[in-house]
Design an enzyme around this catalytic site. Structure first.
Site, PDB file in Angstrom:
ATOM      1  N   VAL A  26      40.956  28.693  -1.522  1.00 26.99           N
ATOM      2  CA  VAL A  26      40.118  29.423  -2.479  1.00 26.99           C
ATOM      3  C   VAL A  26      40.874  29.666  -3.783  1.00 26.99           C
ATOM      4  O   VAL A  26      40.391  29.354  -4.878  1.00 26.99           O
ATOM      5  CB  VAL A  26      39.646  30.766  -1.844  1.00 26.99           C
ATOM      6  N   ASP A  45      51.781  34.104  -4.717  1.00 25.83           N
ATOM      7  CA  ASP A  45      51.697  33.809  -3.283  1.00 25.83           C
ATOM      8  C   ASP A  45      53.006  34.242  -2.624  1.00 25.83           C
ATOM      9  O   ASP A  45      54.077  34.107  -3.217  1.00 25.83           O
ATOM     10  CB  ASP A  45      51.444  32.314  -3.033  1.00 25.83           C
ATOM     11  N   THR A  99      41.599  36.311   5.639  1.00 24.07           N
ATOM     12  CA  THR A  99      41.070  37.423   6.455  1.00 24.07           C
ATOM     13  C   THR A  99      40.669  36.827   7.814  1.00 24.07           C
ATOM     14  O   THR A  99      39.486  36.622   8.083  1.00 24.07           O
ATOM     15  CB  THR A  99      39.855  38.089   5.755  1.00 24.07           C
ATOM     16  N   CYS A 275      35.770  30.117   8.061  1.00 18.60           N
ATOM     17  CA  CYS A 275      34.608  30.952   7.735  1.00 18.60           C
ATOM     18  C   CYS A 275      33.646  31.154   8.895  1.00 18.60           C
ATOM     19  O   CYS A 275      33.535  32.255   9.436  1.00 18.60           O
ATOM     20  CB  CYS A 275      33.869  30.347   6.544  1.00 18.60           C
ATOM     21  N   ARG A 346      42.383  24.640  10.583  1.00 15.27           N
ATOM     22  CA  ARG A 346      42.117  25.988  11.105  1.00 15.27           C
ATOM     23  C   ARG A 346      40.892  26.005  12.016  1.00 15.27           C
ATOM     24  O   ARG A 346      39.829  25.526  11.641  1.00 15.27           O
ATOM     25  CB  ARG A 346      41.953  26.974   9.946  1.00 15.27           C
TER      26      ARG A 346
HETATM   27  N1  LIG Z   1      38.547  28.101   3.021  1.00 12.79           N
HETATM   28  C1  LIG Z   1      37.274  28.256   2.739  1.00 12.79           C
HETATM   29  O1  LIG Z   1      36.504  27.312   2.831  1.00 12.79           O
HETATM   30  C2  LIG Z   1      36.722  29.595   2.270  1.00 12.79           C
HETATM   31  C3  LIG Z   1      35.451  29.623   1.697  1.00 12.79           C
HETATM   32  C4  LIG Z   1      34.929  30.829   1.271  1.00 12.79           C
HETATM   33  C5  LIG Z   1      35.669  31.998   1.458  1.00 12.79           C
HETATM   34  N2  LIG Z   1      36.896  31.953   2.036  1.00 12.79           N
HETATM   35  C6  LIG Z   1      37.634  33.212   2.174  1.00 12.79           C
HETATM   36  O2  LIG Z   1      38.642  33.250   1.183  1.00 12.79           O
HETATM   37  C7  LIG Z   1      39.816  33.894   1.688  1.00 12.79           C
HETATM   38  C8  LIG Z   1      41.013  32.975   1.519  1.00 12.79           C
HETATM   39  O3  LIG Z   1      40.830  31.829   2.318  1.00 12.79           O
HETATM   40  P1  LIG Z   1      41.655  30.495   2.090  1.00 12.79           P
HETATM   41  O4  LIG Z   1      40.943  29.461   2.867  1.00 12.79           O
HETATM   42  O5  LIG Z   1      41.924  30.257   0.649  1.00 12.79           O
HETATM   43  O6  LIG Z   1      43.035  30.876   2.806  1.00 12.79           O
HETATM   44  P2  LIG Z   1      44.393  30.006   2.761  1.00 12.79           P
HETATM   45  O7  LIG Z   1      45.099  30.332   4.016  1.00 12.79           O
HETATM   46  O8  LIG Z   1      44.097  28.593   2.422  1.00 12.79           O
HETATM   47  O9  LIG Z   1      45.188  30.618   1.530  1.00 12.79           O
HETATM   48  C9  LIG Z   1      45.562  31.937   1.447  1.00 12.79           C
HETATM   49  C10 LIG Z   1      46.888  32.034   0.695  1.00 12.79           C
HETATM   50  O10 LIG Z   1      47.201  33.433   0.578  1.00 12.79           O
HETATM   51  C11 LIG Z   1      48.603  33.601   0.762  1.00 12.79           C
HETATM   52  N3  LIG Z   1      48.851  34.991   1.124  1.00 12.79           N
HETATM   53  C12 LIG Z   1      48.683  35.608   2.312  1.00 12.79           C
HETATM   54  N4  LIG Z   1      48.961  36.919   2.195  1.00 12.79           N
HETATM   55  C13 LIG Z   1      49.310  37.137   0.912  1.00 12.79           C
HETATM   56  C14 LIG Z   1      49.700  38.282   0.171  1.00 12.79           C
HETATM   57  N5  LIG Z   1      49.755  39.473   0.746  1.00 12.79           N
HETATM   58  N6  LIG Z   1      50.002  38.139  -1.118  1.00 12.79           N
HETATM   59  C15 LIG Z   1      49.943  36.928  -1.713  1.00 12.79           C
HETATM   60  N7  LIG Z   1      49.564  35.802  -1.080  1.00 12.79           N
HETATM   61  C16 LIG Z   1      49.244  35.903   0.221  1.00 12.79           C
HETATM   62  C17 LIG Z   1      48.963  32.580   1.811  1.00 12.79           C
HETATM   63  O11 LIG Z   1      50.344  32.280   1.768  1.00 12.79           O
HETATM   64  C18 LIG Z   1      48.061  31.397   1.412  1.00 12.79           C
HETATM   65  O12 LIG Z   1      48.723  30.521   0.518  1.00 12.79           O
HETATM   66  C19 LIG Z   1      39.498  34.275   3.123  1.00 12.79           C
HETATM   67  O13 LIG Z   1      39.032  35.587   3.160  1.00 12.79           O
HETATM   68  C20 LIG Z   1      38.363  33.332   3.492  1.00 12.79           C
HETATM   69  O14 LIG Z   1      37.531  33.870   4.484  1.00 12.79           O
HETATM   70  C21 LIG Z   1      37.442  30.766   2.433  1.00 12.79           C
END
Ligand SMILES: NC(=O)c1ccc[n+]([C@@H]2O[C@H](COP(=O)([O-])OP(=O)(O)OC[C@H]3O[C@@H](n4cnc5c(N)ncnc54)[C@H](O)[C@@H]3O)[C@@H](O)[C@H]2O)c1
Length: 432
Positions: A26, A45, A99, A275, A346
């Protein structure tokens, strides 16, 4: 109202400095988009490896254009960092951290809490905070707002706070972060207005404002619960079609010809990703605490969770017809990621099938051009090449990646279980 004018001017003149926390599926595409729109973006990050990869202009998310990352970093428009003191430099902070669910399948908000706490140490007057991480309704207005209030900030007066759900669909070529419509719900009217204005300036899509952050949070959970429930329904229809010797794929195509009231969902190896298997559980967990039962979500979750187990039962039946046992059978999984054209592992159902097969002592390999190698349950696996595919007792098409020579697989495999209707001819089993 004066502050709205000041912030509006800053947004329109691209003087607003942006911080994105969490540079994953995201946060990375969002950071690169905002930077290409002319804003300066600090990308935060905790994963030093990811930050260093970006600083070395390397990409780790297939949906993001590597050249854009390179250009934005060279132009000093995108600054990846693990130094959270740089939060002092930014005017708007967008939180995109994971999350997930914990081992007991309860919401694990530890990353979100950590990020919010970090932000709270660096707040300045008139900062704007947006949560994009999916969470249960009420998180932004109750938990997050409370942390900021304890620091002496008044949301709606000297701090602006909103929830704006991310809808990115990794590997979707038609809809990316830039052209996907957006929902914004602030903790108050001013927050909604300012945050919506910001997204209107970076997106080429409609921005819909809702009455508060809780509505925005619930809308995201509804979108993904809608998919969970409908996919579970399709798996039930697949079961019935199998019994009646009807082709489920033909049934779906027929139903799809109705111009309204039906949206097609498809069977496969199960459901994965960050998700659909997770977000609805955030709601059921919260509702359980409030003594409200949501049985449709629970049963859908159960149906989906059972899919890999049912597939293994089918594998066992296919092998039995060849007078073979699961134990020591050679099985190849085609597609190990959770869906088409992504390397994201995932919650991948292919990995769940692999786990069950390995507990039954089958010999399992996989083929996936998006995932050359992986470590799962402390064991290293590598994608095989297809030269010796005829040595496998069974080949299972788990994911319909587009970069696969399916004709070669068809011509050289002994038996195929086709979970994605790659070879549409009314049956999912070939070679028996
Ligand atoms: N992947 C999807 O398709 C998607 C779509 C819509 C919504 N979301 C939501 O978006 C959010 C993020 O998902 P994602 O897929 O990008 O996750 P991801 O795991 O791909 O990326 C998250 C990043 O956050 C970093 N991180 C974790 N804790 C941290 C902190 N305290 N401070 C700074 N960086 C931190 C991790 O190292 C990682 O690089 C989630 O809540 C997810 O449900 C995801």
């Amino acid at each position: 109202m004066k502050i709205v004018k000041v912030l509006k001017k800053k947004i329109e003149n691209k003087d607003l400095i942006v911080g994105v926390i969490g540079l994953g599926y995201v946060g990375l595409p969002l950071s690169v988009l905002i930077a290409t729109k002319g804003y300066k973006v600090y990308g935060f990050d905790i994963d030093k490896k990811r930050v260093n990869q970006l600083l070395n202009k390397q990409n780790y998310i297939s949906d993001v254009d590597t050249n854009s990352i390179k250009k934005m970093i060279e132009n000093n428009k995108f600054i990846p960092t693990d130094n959270f003191d740089l939060l002092n430099m930014v005017d708007i902070i967008i939180i995109c951290v994971p999350t997930p669910l914990d081992k007991k399948r309860k919401p694990d908000l530890s990353c979100l809490y950590k990020a919010v706490k970090e932000v709270s140490h660096h707040l300045k007057d008139n900062d704007i905070i947006v949560i994009e991480s999916t969470t249960y309704p009420g998180t932004t207005n109750d938990y997050v707002k409370n942390i900021f209030s304890k620091k002496g900030f008044n949301v709606g007066q000297n701090l602006f706070l909103a929830f704006s759900p991310e809808r990115i669909d990794p590997s979707n070529k038609n809809y990316t972060v830039i052209n996907t419509n957006r929902v914004v719900g602030g903790c108050d009217e001013l927050s909604t207005k300012i945050v919506a204005l910001f997204y209107q300036n970076i997106l080429e899509a409609k921005v819909t404002c809702v009455s508060n952050s809780t509505v925005a949070e619930m809308s995201k959970i509804l979108e993904n619960t809608y998919r969970l429930v409908n996919i579970a329904l399709i798996f039930e229809f697949a079961k019935a079609c199998n019994k009646l010797n009807i082709d489920i794929w033909e049934v779906i195509e027929a139903a799809k010809s109705k111009p309204y009231g039906f949206q097609a969902f498809y069977p496969g190896a199960g459901v994965g990703g960050h998700c659909i298997p997770i977000d609805p559980i955030y709601l059921t967990w919260d509702m359980k605490k409030k003594h409200i039962k949501l049985p449709l979500i629970n049963i859908s979750d159960k149906i989906i969770k059972n899919v890999p187990k049912n597939i293994v039962k089918k594998i066992k039946r296919i092998l039995k017809l060849q007078k073979k046992k699961l134990k020591m059978a050679n099985i190849l999984l085609v597609g190990i990621s959770y869906k088409k054209d992504t390397s994201d592992l995932r919650e991948s159902p292919s990995l769940k099938i692999l786990d069950i097969l390995e507990t039954k002592r089958a010999n399992v390999n996989y083929y996936d051009n998006y995932v050359k190698e992986l470590i799962h349950n402390n064991k290293k696996y590598s994608s095989i090449d297809l030269t010796n595919i005829n040595q496998y007792d069974l080949v299972i098409i788990c994911v319909d990646h587009s970069n696969v020579d399916y004709k070669y697989i068809l011509n050289n495999s002994k038996i195929i279980l086709d979970l994605k209707n790659i070879y549409p001819n009314g049956s999912d089993i070939y070679g028996l």
